[in-house]
Design an enzyme around this catalytic site. Sequence first.
Site, PDB file in Angstrom:
ATOM      1  N   GLY A   1       2.322   2.300  10.678  1.00  0.00           N
ATOM      2  CA  GLY A   1       3.303   3.372  10.513  1.00  0.00           C
ATOM      3  C   GLY A   1       4.023   3.754  11.800  1.00  0.00           C
TER       4      GLY A   1
ATOM      5  N   ASN B   1       0.881  -1.168   0.000  1.00  0.00           N
ATOM      6  CA  ASN B   1       0.000   0.000   0.000  1.00  0.00           C
ATOM      7  C   ASN B   1       0.916   1.215   0.000  1.00  0.00           C
ATOM      8  OD1 ASN B   1      -1.800   2.058   0.499  1.00  0.00           O
ATOM      9  ND2 ASN B   1      -2.278   1.417   2.607  1.00  0.00           N
TER      10      ASN B   1
ATOM     11  N   GLU C   1      -6.876   5.069   7.601  1.00  0.00           N
ATOM     12  CA  GLU C   1      -6.602   6.484   7.293  1.00  0.00           C
ATOM     13  C   GLU C   1      -7.795   7.125   6.594  1.00  0.00           C
ATOM     14  OE1 GLU C   1      -2.860   5.770   5.340  1.00  0.00           O
ATOM     15  OE2 GLU C   1      -2.012   5.216   7.278  1.00  0.00           O
TER      16      GLU C   1
ATOM     17  N   LYS D   1       0.181   4.248  -0.354  1.00  0.00           N
ATOM     18  CA  LYS D   1      -0.431   5.468   0.196  1.00  0.00           C
ATOM     19  C   LYS D   1      -0.156   6.633  -0.764  1.00  0.00           C
ATOM     20  CE  LYS D   1      -0.153   3.360   4.692  1.00  0.00           C
ATOM     21  NZ  LYS D   1      -0.131   3.494   6.136  1.00  0.00           N
TER      22      LYS D   1
ATOM     23  N   HIS E   1      -9.613   1.667   4.531  1.00  0.00           N
ATOM     24  CA  HIS E   1      -8.355   1.775   5.281  1.00  0.00           C
ATOM     25  C   HIS E   1      -8.574   2.734   6.453  1.00  0.00           C
ATOM     26  CE1 HIS E   1      -4.265   2.832   6.320  1.00  0.00           C
ATOM     27  NE2 HIS E   1      -3.904   1.699   5.747  1.00  0.00           N
TER      28      HIS E   1
ATOM     29  N   GLU F   1      -5.828  -4.665  10.473  1.00  0.00           N
ATOM     30  CA  GLU F   1      -4.766  -3.695  10.713  1.00  0.00           C
ATOM     31  C   GLU F   1      -5.033  -2.943  12.019  1.00  0.00           C
ATOM     32  OE1 GLU F   1      -2.639  -2.565   6.824  1.00  0.00           O
ATOM     33  OE2 GLU F   1      -4.308  -1.192   7.068  1.00  0.00           O
TER      34      GLU F   1
ATOM     35  N   SER G   1       3.125  -2.170  10.289  1.00  0.00           N
ATOM     36  CA  SER G   1       4.572  -2.293  10.470  1.00  0.00           C
ATOM     37  C   SER G   1       5.125  -3.676  10.111  1.00  0.00           C
ATOM     38  CB  SER G   1       4.975  -1.887  11.895  1.00  0.00           C
ATOM     39  OG  SER G   1       4.610  -0.540  12.136  1.00  0.00           O
TER      40      SER G   1
HETATM   41  P1  PGA Z   1       2.631   0.265   7.620  1.00  0.00           P
HETATM   42  O1  PGA Z   1       1.187   0.535   6.950  1.00  0.00           O
HETATM   43  O2  PGA Z   1       3.116  -1.035   7.062  1.00  0.00           O
HETATM   44  O3  PGA Z   1       3.464   1.442   7.184  1.00  0.00           O
HETATM   45  O4  PGA Z   1       2.416   0.199   9.092  1.00  0.00           O
HETATM   46  C1  PGA Z   1       0.271  -0.505   6.736  1.00  0.00           C
HETATM   47  C2  PGA Z   1      -0.994   0.035   6.136  1.00  0.00           C
HETATM   48  O5  PGA Z   1      -1.423   1.134   6.538  1.00  0.00           O
HETATM   49  O6  PGA Z   1      -1.609  -0.596   5.254  1.00  0.00           O
END
Ligand code: PGA
Length: 250
Positions: free
Chosen positions: A172, A9, A96, A11, A94, A166, A212
Amino acid sequence: MRRKVIAGNWKMNMLPNEAIAFIESLTPLVKDTENEVILCVPYTDLFYSLLTAQGTNIKIGAQNMHFEESGAYTGEVSGKMLKCIGVEYVIIGHSERRQYFAETDETVNKKIKTALANELKPIVCVGETLEQRESGKTEEIITTQTRLALDGLSSEQLSNVIIAYEPIWAIGTGKTATSEDANNSIKAIRNEVAKLYGDEVASEMIIQYGGSVKSSNAKELFTTSDIDGGLVGGASLKADEFAKIVNYNK
Ligand code: PGA
């Protein structure tokens, strides 16, 4: 046996020239894997990524879409638009998007239905906040999100849906859920699917872990009983690192 699905992903990162260079470097590194490889890229990279990935085992996904088929929705992109250029997957809900763009369980459900109607495979994200986790609500939150997301879908449709668990506090942040915790949460989601659709459908459902994931923890996470691969954010921005995650079992 369920397959492992490793999805990047990106982003809001990567310009078209960077996307092309990334896919060109990734291609030889993942060509021999039996795992499914997906890159969910920004809209502006989709077309370039699809062209560059042609003839490879890398599949391309988007990160969002609108739930209406078309109309006066300035700035939005429909499922049909994604499908017609060759996109196969789309991330829906997601955290976010839930947090910054007012995505709700209801819009998530509508988007999943429109995605499936357009023959796109949704990667549906669910997960608890730190506060919810600390107050012992993880299971309740993720099973409720799962139930509301899948509301009204048939068991046949479910074979084209991927769920990504998640935990929001792990995204992140560098903090990964322990493989045992992540596996237990995913088992709870699978049980919820079993309650709604029966054991057979639940045992075939692909449920990823995200938050992560990196090459140093991928193997431990992906070799548990219920984690079927990962949705990878930060570590999917470097071709070498992402390839190591894809090849966790080599
Ligand atoms: P990350 O993000 O691996 O940077 O923690 C995962 C995601 O938001 O899909």
